[in-house]
Enzyme design. Sequence first.
Site, PDB file in Angstrom:
ATOM      1  N   HIS A  64       0.967 -11.556   2.099  1.00  0.00           N
ATOM      2  CA  HIS A  64      -0.098 -10.872   1.355  1.00  0.00           C
ATOM      3  C   HIS A  64      -0.700 -11.765   0.265  1.00  0.00           C
ATOM      4  O   HIS A  64      -1.914 -11.803   0.087  1.00  0.00           O
ATOM      5  CB  HIS A  64       0.470  -9.589   0.741  1.00  0.00           C
ATOM      6  CG  HIS A  64      -0.568  -8.556   0.442  1.00  0.00           C
ATOM      7  ND1 HIS A  64      -0.294  -7.213   0.408  1.00  0.00           N
ATOM      8  CD2 HIS A  64      -1.900  -8.655   0.182  1.00  0.00           C
ATOM      9  CE1 HIS A  64      -1.397  -6.539   0.124  1.00  0.00           C
ATOM     10  NE2 HIS A  64      -2.383  -7.397  -0.024  1.00  0.00           N
ATOM     11  N   TYR A  73       0.818  -1.214   0.000  1.00  0.00           N
ATOM     12  CA  TYR A  73       0.000   0.000   0.000  1.00  0.00           C
ATOM     13  C   TYR A  73       0.854   1.267   0.000  1.00  0.00           C
ATOM     14  O   TYR A  73       0.330   2.352  -0.280  1.00  0.00           O
ATOM     15  CB  TYR A  73      -0.928   0.044   1.219  1.00  0.00           C
ATOM     16  CG  TYR A  73      -1.906  -1.101   1.340  1.00  0.00           C
ATOM     17  CD1 TYR A  73      -2.097  -2.036   0.322  1.00  0.00           C
ATOM     18  CD2 TYR A  73      -2.654  -1.260   2.508  1.00  0.00           C
ATOM     19  CE1 TYR A  73      -2.992  -3.076   0.460  1.00  0.00           C
ATOM     20  CE2 TYR A  73      -3.555  -2.296   2.657  1.00  0.00           C
ATOM     21  CZ  TYR A  73      -3.718  -3.215   1.638  1.00  0.00           C
ATOM     22  OH  TYR A  73      -4.596  -4.253   1.780  1.00  0.00           O
TER      23      TYR A  73
END
Length: 269
Positions: free
Chosen positions: A100, A42
């Site tokens: 992730h 992010y």
Amino acid sequence: MSLETMPDIGMGTFRLTGDLCREAVRSALSLGYRHIDTAQFYANEAEVGDGITASGIPRRDVWVTTKVWHDRLRASDLIGSLQDSLERLKTDHLDLTLIHWPSPNDEVPMAEYLGALRDAQKEGLTRFVGVSNFTNAQLDNARVILGDTPLLTNQVEVHPFLSNKAVIRHCQQQGIRVTGYMPLAVGRVMDDETLIDIGRRHNASPAQIAIAWVAQQGVVPIPSSTRPEHQKSNLDALRIELSVDEIDAIDKLNRNERIASPDFAPAWD
């Protein structure tokens, strides 16, 4: 107060950057959120850390989750990447660290990166470990590899148009909590007539109904919002009690509409 278990709702930060991210995190914590979800990918860990600091809430009272991106999965790299994350987040530990995505095409063996993740936990970099976007077969493989080290969660996409029931059921049978990202289907829930109708009965928005539906399955929703009124609304959704018939009606909205499915994604269940 010190958080020993993952809170029942979190503040997602995907696509939030700069001052908008800082203020959204600060606002969420001021309203009562105690769970902030970020990721290396992010590129906002520093802003998330700033928001946590600015909130004035003691670090021990905030559950912080980050995720290791698939370019940092090598055993020689994973722990260093987490140390970088800690520096950006301005903290000495994470509450939860997730892989992730499974390594694309198994370029890095699962045993290698999960072993490194376990080492990170032993070194005190993270209190708990988990995975994200793992299929049921991959989750089973991960559990075998980790042995006595428990997986706390599998974070996957869950919303009324992608119910992901098989994954939720499988995780819960193994005692693994599911975290549901994109519970509002990037805003698409707002236009659904079923959710609008159920919302009227509860004096609630379609977004609140979607979050309540996720939460009543025992899944931890992590909606993302920058506006305090929406953040509060999302938090208040946990108070809504949907009937069996209402849950059944929302279940029927499932159409396997997957929003997050990059070209390196696994073969979904």
